[in-house]
Design a protein around this motif. Structure first.
Motif, PDB file in Angstrom:
ATOM      1  N   LYS A  53       0.817  -1.215   0.000  1.00 53.86           N
ATOM      2  CA  LYS A  53       0.000   0.000   0.000  1.00 53.86           C
ATOM      3  C   LYS A  53       0.849   1.263   0.000  1.00 53.86           C
ATOM      4  N   VAL A  54       0.177   2.364  -0.354  1.00 54.14           N
ATOM      5  CA  VAL A  54       0.729   3.710  -0.256  1.00 54.14           C
ATOM      6  C   VAL A  54      -0.241   4.490   0.619  1.00 54.14           C
ATOM      7  N   TYR A  55       0.281   5.181   1.643  1.00 51.20           N
ATOM      8  CA  TYR A  55      -0.542   5.947   2.572  1.00 51.20           C
ATOM      9  C   TYR A  55      -0.302   7.435   2.339  1.00 51.20           C
ATOM     10  N   TYR A  56      -1.373   8.195   2.147  1.00 56.86           N
ATOM     11  CA  TYR A  56      -1.293   9.643   1.969  1.00 56.86           C
ATOM     12  C   TYR A  56      -1.870  10.304   3.204  1.00 56.86           C
ATOM     13  N   GLY A  57      -1.222  11.372   3.651  1.00 56.93           N
ATOM     14  CA  GLY A  57      -1.732  12.093   4.808  1.00 56.93           C
ATOM     15  C   GLY A  57      -0.902  13.324   5.081  1.00 56.93           C
ATOM     16  N   TRP A  58      -1.190  13.952   6.198  1.00 61.00           N
ATOM     17  CA  TRP A  58      -0.457  15.142   6.635  1.00 61.00           C
ATOM     18  C   TRP A  58       0.487  14.738   7.753  1.00 61.00           C
ATOM     19  N   ALA A  59       1.727  15.178   7.667  1.00 53.84           N
ATOM     20  CA  ALA A  59       2.749  14.832   8.660  1.00 53.84           C
ATOM     21  C   ALA A  59       2.354  15.381  10.024  1.00 53.84           C
ATOM     22  N   LYS A  60       2.568  14.572  11.051  1.00 56.67           N
ATOM     23  CA  LYS A  60       2.304  15.032  12.418  1.00 56.67           C
ATOM     24  C   LYS A  60       3.471  15.907  12.867  1.00 56.67           C
ATOM     25  N   LEU A  61       3.146  17.039  13.472  1.00 52.97           N
ATOM     26  CA  LEU A  61       4.172  17.964  13.949  1.00 52.97           C
ATOM     27  C   LEU A  61       4.497  17.649  15.402  1.00 52.97           C
ATOM     28  N   GLY A  62       5.743  17.895  15.774  1.00 53.12           N
ATOM     29  CA  GLY A  62       6.180  17.626  17.135  1.00 53.12           C
ATOM     30  C   GLY A  62       7.603  18.085  17.333  1.00 53.12           C
ATOM     31  N   LYS A  63       8.330  17.355  18.177  1.00 52.32           N
ATOM     32  CA  LYS A  63       9.720  17.708  18.463  1.00 52.32           C
ATOM     33  C   LYS A  63      10.616  17.528  17.243  1.00 52.32           C
ATOM     34  N   ILE A  64      10.353  16.513  16.453  1.00 53.49           N
ATOM     35  CA  ILE A  64      11.193  16.215  15.290  1.00 53.49           C
ATOM     36  C   ILE A  64      10.755  17.031  14.075  1.00 53.49           C
TER      37      ILE A  64
END
Length: 136
Positions: free
Chosen positions: A5-16
Motif C-alpha cells: 500500500k501507499v498511505y497519503y496524509g499530513w505529517a504530524k508535527l512535534g519535536k522532530i
C-alpha cells in the motif's frame, strides 16, 4: 493490483517535525507494515487520510529497500509552494502521474484538501500567486 500500500496524509508535527507537509508513505514489505508495530509507526508519522495499492513498478522498487516504510514529503511552507494548498496538491498529483489514474489522483487531492481544511479552518489561499501555464 499489488498487495503493498501507499498511505497519503499530513505529517504530524512535534519535536522532530516542525513544518507542515504532505506525507506519502510507501510499504516496502507486507508483513512488517501491517503488524501492530508497523501501524504504530505509521500513526506516529502521519495523519493518514487515504490509501491505495502500489502498481507493479512501484513494488519492484520496494524490493530493493531495507526498511519497512519509505516516506516522501512535500513541505507546504517552502519554495516553490509558499503556503499554497492548491499548488502542493497539484505537485503531489504530478508526482503520481505515471502510476495513478486521473480519477484516483483527484480523489486523493480532495481527501487531502478536506483533511487540511478541517484542521486549518482559517486558511486562505495566498493571493499573490505568479501567473503559470498548465499544459495537459
Amino acid at each position: 493490483m499489488g498487495k503493498l500500500k501507499v498511505y497519503y496524509g499530513w505529517a504530524k508535527l512535534g519535536k522532530i517535525r516542525k513544518k507542515r507537509a504532505i506525507s506519502v508513505i510507501f510499504e516496502n514489505e507486507w508483513h512488517g507494515c501491517r503488524s501492530e508495530r508497523g501501524q504504530r509507526i505509521l500513526r506516529a508519522a502521519q495523519e493518514t487520510v487515504i490509501e491505495r495499492y502500489q502498481d507493479a513498478e512501484e513494488e519492484k522498487a520496494a524490493k530493493d529497500c531495507n526498511r519497512i516504510f519509505t516516506e516522501y514529503s512535500l513541505f507546504l511552507d517552502e519554495k516553490p509552494i509558499n503556503g499554497s494548498l492548491n499548488k502542493i496538491l497539484q505537485m503531489n498529483s504530478e508526482a503520481d502521474k505515471k502510476h495513478v489514474s486521473k480519477e484516483m489522483r483527484d480523489k486523493i487531492a480532495e481527501a487531502l484538501r478536506k483533511s487540511f481544511m478541517q484542521s486549518n479552518r482559517r486558511y486562505i489561499e495566498p493571493g499573490w500567486q505568479q501567473l503559470e501555464l498548465n499544459f495537459e
